[in-house]
Design an enzyme around this catalytic site. Structure first.
Site, PDB file in Angstrom:
ATOM      1  N   LYS A  85      67.246  56.170  41.563  1.00 35.47           N
ATOM      2  CA  LYS A  85      68.057  55.526  42.600  1.00 35.47           C
ATOM      3  C   LYS A  85      67.392  55.530  43.980  1.00 35.47           C
ATOM      4  CE  LYS A  85      72.742  55.904  40.773  1.00 35.47           C
ATOM      5  NZ  LYS A  85      74.134  56.307  41.094  1.00 35.47           N
ATOM      6  N   SER A 145      76.882  69.001  46.350  1.00 32.52           N
ATOM      7  CA  SER A 145      76.102  68.406  47.442  1.00 32.52           C
ATOM      8  C   SER A 145      74.916  67.610  46.907  1.00 32.52           C
ATOM      9  CB  SER A 145      75.614  69.501  48.399  1.00 32.52           C
ATOM     10  OG  SER A 145      74.943  70.534  47.691  1.00 32.52           O
ATOM     11  N   ALA A 148      75.659  62.190  44.132  1.00 33.92           N
ATOM     12  CA  ALA A 148      76.985  61.590  43.971  1.00 33.92           C
ATOM     13  C   ALA A 148      77.902  61.935  45.136  1.00 33.92           C
ATOM     14  CB  ALA A 148      77.610  62.050  42.659  1.00 33.92           C
TER      15      ALA A 148
END
Length: 302
Positions: A85, A145, A148
């Site tokens: 990503k 943390s 997402a």
């Protein structure tokens, strides 16, 4: 899904394919567990488009080669998942403001110059089941943390939460995440050992689990666990909404526990479907599919 249903589903997909069929793909590693092909192919069939959706495993070192190759053939769009990503940024010629803000891209399509244009649909996916609940000026807790959590925090900011507290066991990743929201005074960070947590759990309106704790494992014994341990949840009250981004198993151990406490619970399938709908709209220049089309496809499969 029983064997007869699997056969019928495969036959439907095969009937969608012709010599002119184009495709959309999920790129990540691993991708064999993904439910996206199930729901996206149901949506594509509903729309009557000559498109299919497939999953393609891709190692880190192959990402650039794979994405450049897909530009040359009849690929109309991509979903990007772990671990790509962030790495895919360097392979895009256009990046949406929300993807830049989140430092993550989960959806690509080819622009008029046959170059990749990237965006992120996770925030819209996350807030979908929350929009009708009138949560303006409410207080929320985000567990975890990792990547997402960033989308969840932004979603709660978009919903005008008055206070968002991130709780993590990893001080380094918590500090790194907090740097992304330094201009948001309502966002605070705490380690899971902090003494304030019992009061926060008792008083909060919404708790969102972004950790992987409770995800389906090979061993059943690993599955009976709550994020940060059961003691962490002892002050939970029945008025709190609990949202677990995990969707396998359904329900998760956390949601089973919170159901018994009388809480309203939301599972991760709703975010999965809603972000998928937003991706599909991005690929098709605004076409929309009813939420129930994808939801029913997953229900039959699961």
């Amino acid at each position: 899904m029983v064997p007869e249903q699997i056969i019928i589903f495969k036959e439907k997909i095969l009937n969608m394919i012709s010599s002119k069929t184009s495709f959309i793909a999920l790129i990540g590693n691993p991708v064999s567990h993904s439910l996206s092909p199930i729901m996206q192919n149901a949506a594509l069939q509903y729309l009557g488009l000559d498109l299919i959706y497939i999953a393609i495993p891709c190692k880190d070192e192959d990402l650039e080669l794979v994405l450049n190759s897909l530009k040359k053939i009849n690929c109309k769009g991509l979903n990007i998942t772990i671990p790509h990503k962030e790495k895919v940024f360097n392979l895009c010629s256009e990046i949406s403001p929300i993807a830049n803000k989140l430092k993550a891209i989960n959806t690509l399509k080819l622009n008029s110059n046959q170059e990749w244009s990237g965006t992120n649909t996770d925030v819209e996916g996350f807030i979908y089941p929350l929009k009708a609940l009138n949560l303006t000026r409410k207080e929320g807790i985000v567990l975890g943390s990792g990547g997402a959590a960033r989308s969840v925090i932004q979603g709660l900011i978009n919903l005008n939460f008055s206070k968002v507290t991130i709780i993590s066991r990893n001080e380094k990743s918590l500090n790194g995440l907090m740097k992304n929201f330094t201009n948001q005074s309502q966002v605070k960070g705490l380690l899971n050992s902090d003494d304030q947590i019992n009061n926060l759990i008792e008083e909060t309106d919404l708790i969102v689990n972004t950790t992987p704790v409770g995800m389906q494992k090979e061993s059943n014994s690993e599955n009976n666990v709550l994020p940060y341990g059961e003691n962490f949840w002892k002050s939970l009250n029945s008025k709190t909404i609990v949202y677990d981004l995990i969707y396998n198993p359904a329900p998760t151990p956390l949601l089973k526990y919170c159901d018994k406490k009388g809480c309203r619970t939301i599972d991760g399938t709703q975010m999965l479907i809603a972000q998928g709908l937003k991706s599909l709209s991005f690929w098709t220049n605004g076409l929309e599919v009813p939420f129930e089309i994808m939801a029913n496809a997953l229900k039959k499969y699961l």
